[in-house]
Scaffold this active site. Structure first.
Site: not given
Ligand code: PGA
Ligand code: ZN
Length: 403
Positions: A42, A149, A157-158, A199, A235, A277, A304, A329, A357-359, A380
Site C-alpha cells: 500500500s 495486505h 488495513q491493520e 505481515e 493503520d 495511522e 504514513d 520508512k 517495517h514494510r509489508s 512498527k
Molecule cells: P506497506 O504497508 O508496507 O504495504 O506500505 C505498511 C503500512 O501501510 O504502514
Molecule cells: Zn501505513
C-alpha cells in the site's frame, strides 16, 4: 575513518517471495555490512521510486558503485548518502531506484559500525544501551489486518496492539505475540475463518466491527493477565479506500471526508485508541488537521502515505497542524540520512516519530537500530513471523547489550 572498499549487489527473496535488493559493503579496514530493501504494497503516491530489482542493481553498479568504492568514508553517512543522491540525480531516486539506494545506504552504515566495533544503533547516534536502560521503543504489533495486505478480510488495513505500560521491550514484544495468539483463539471460538496477511496478522473473513470487538477483548484479557496497560491502534491506510470523488468506500458503507473524520474520532473515543495511522487520504492535509484538532491531545495521528518520510511534506503537516506523528520508512525516502532528517524535524516540532517495517520484509534489522539510535517512542514491526521477529529479537538483544 575507513573508506568503502567494495559494494556488491544481488537479488534476494523478500517475505512475499518477490525479488528485492541486497547490498554487501566492505571497508578498507575489513568492516562488513549487509542490508536489504523492504517493499510496500500500500505504497504512497509520493514515495521515492522503486525499480525492478534487476534494473536497480544494474543502474547502481553503473552510476553509484564507482563513486563509492575507494572514495567515500564509510563512517561519514551524510557524505555517503549525498554521493548516492548525486549519483542518481533525481529527487525521487528514479534513476537508480530507492530500493538499491536504501540497501547501499544501510549496508554502508553497518560496515562503518563493524569497522570501529560498535553496534549499529550507537554508530547512528544512540547512546549505549544495556539492561538498565528504561527507555525503549514500544513495538506496535499488527494482530488483525486486511486492505492491501490480505484478500477478503477487514477494510481497515491493520489493528495493532500497543503495549504502552510494558516495563521493558521483552515484555512488550511478548505481550503483542500473546494478543495475536488470543485473537486467533477468539476467531476460532466465533467460527470465523482467518488466514494470515502479509505481515503475519490474522486476516479474518469478517467485518471491521467484529474485528474491533475481538481485538478489544483480546487486549483486555492479555493486559489483565500481564498486569500492564495495552491499548489498541490502527493503520486505516485510508488512501486505499478513497476513490477519485473523495468518498471513502468500505465494504458496506460510504463516508464523505467529514463523515470519515467523525467516524475515526468516534473510534478513538470508543476504543481508547493510542494510535491512528493514515485515517484519511494522502492528499487530505486539511482533514488530517480537523481530526488532529478533535482528538490529537489523546492519540497519535500518524501520517504514513501523507508524509512518506519526506521533510517537505512533513513541514507542510507541521505548518497545517495535520497530524502529530510521522511514520518513518527509510525506503520511502531512500537514505538513512533522509530518514534521520525527518525524525529530527518531527521531534523538533513535537511530532512523534514511529520507525516502521514494510509489508514486504527481509531478515534485515536496521530499523530496530534506527529506532533505538533516535530514541523513537514507537517502532512498527509486526507481532509474529520470522521477518517481523527478526526486528523484535534484535530489540531484545540491544536491551541485553548483546549485539
Ligand atoms: P506497506 O504497508 O508496507 O504495504 O506500505 C505498511 C503500512 O501501510 O504502514
Ligand atoms: Zn501505513
Amino acid at each position: 575513518m575507513s573508506r568503502a572498499h567494495s559494494v556488491e549487489l544481488r537479488r534476494i527473496l523478500d517475505s512475499r517471495g518477490n525479488a528485492t535488493v541486497e547490498a554487501d559493503v566492505l571497508t578498507e579496514d575489513g568492516g562488513f555490512g549487509r542490508a536489504a530493501a523492504p517493499a510496500g504494497a500500500s505504497t504512497g503516491a509520493y514515495e521515492a521510486v522503486e525499480l525492478p530489482p534487476g534494473e536497480a542493481i544494474a543502474a547502481a553498479r553503473r552510476l553509484a558503485v564507482p563513486r563509492l568504492e575507494g572514495t567515500v568514508h564509510a563512517g561519514d553517512q551524510r557524505a555517503v548518502d549525498a554521493t548516492l543522491r548525486g549519483a542518481d540525480g533525481t529527487d525521487d531516486l528514479s534513476e537508480i531506484g530507492a530500493n538499491a539506494v536504501v540497501a547501499i545506504s544501510m549496508a554502508v552504515a553497518k560496515a562503518a559500525a563493524d569497522t570501529i566495533g560498535v553496534p549499529l544503533y550507537q554508530h547512528l547516534g544512540g547512546a549505549l544501551r544495556g539492561p538498565s536502560s528504561d527507555s525503549f521503543p514500544v513495538p506496535l504489533g499488527n494482530v488483525v489486518g486486511g486492505g492491501e495486505h490480505a484478500r477478503d478480510a477487514t477494510d481497515i488495513q491493520e489493528f495493532l496492539a500497543v503495549p504502552v505500560g510494558a516495563p521493558n521491550v521483552v515484555e512488550a514484544a511478548f505481550a503483542n505475540a500473546r494478543v495475536h495468539g488470543r485473537v486467533g483463539d477468539l476467531f476460532d471460538d466465533h467460527g470465523i475463518t482467518a488466514g494470515k496477511g502479509d505481515e503475519g496478522a490474522w486476516a479474518p473473513q469478517t467485518d471491521d466491527a467484529t474485528a474491533f470487538e475481538i481485538v478489544d477483548e483480546a487486549i483486555e484479557t492479555v493486559a489483565d493477565d500481564l498486569g500492564f496497560e495495552i491499548r489498541m491502534g490502527l493503520d486505516v491506510a485510508a488512501t486505499e479506500l478513497v476513490d477519485d470523488d473523495g468518498v471513502y468506500r468500505y465494504t458496506d458503507v460510504e463516508r464523505t471526508p467529514d463523515e470519515q473524520v467523525d467516524y475515526v474520532a468516534s473510534l478513538v473515543d470508543e476504543y481508547d485508541l493510542a494510535y491512528v495511522e493514515d485515517p484519511l487520504d494522502e492528499e487530505a492535509f486539511g482533514d488530517f488537521a480537523a481530526l488532529t484538532d478533535r482528538v490529537g491531545s489523546r492519540t497519535e495521528i500518524c501520517g504514513d502515505d501523507l508524509f512518506v518520510t519526506n521533510v517537505e511534506r512533513l513541514q507542510r503537516g507541521i505548518d497545517d497542524g495535520a497530524g502529530n506523528s510521522i511514520l518513518i520508512k527509510p525506503n520511502q525516502i531512500g537514505t538513512l540520512t533522509d530518514a534521520v532528517d525527518a525524525i529530527n524535524l518531527a521531534v523538533a516540532n513535537g511530532f512523534t516519530p514511529v520507525i516502521s517495517h514494510r509489508s514486504g520484509e527481509t531478515e534485515d534489522t536496521t530499523i530496530a537500530h534506527l529506532a533505538v539510535a533516535t530514541d523513537a517512542p514507537f517502532v512498527k514491526t509486526g507481532a509474529v513471523g520470522g521477518e517481523r521477529t527478526a526486528k523484535l529479537n534484535e530489540l531484545i538483544r540491544i536491551a541485553d547489550d548483546a549485539v
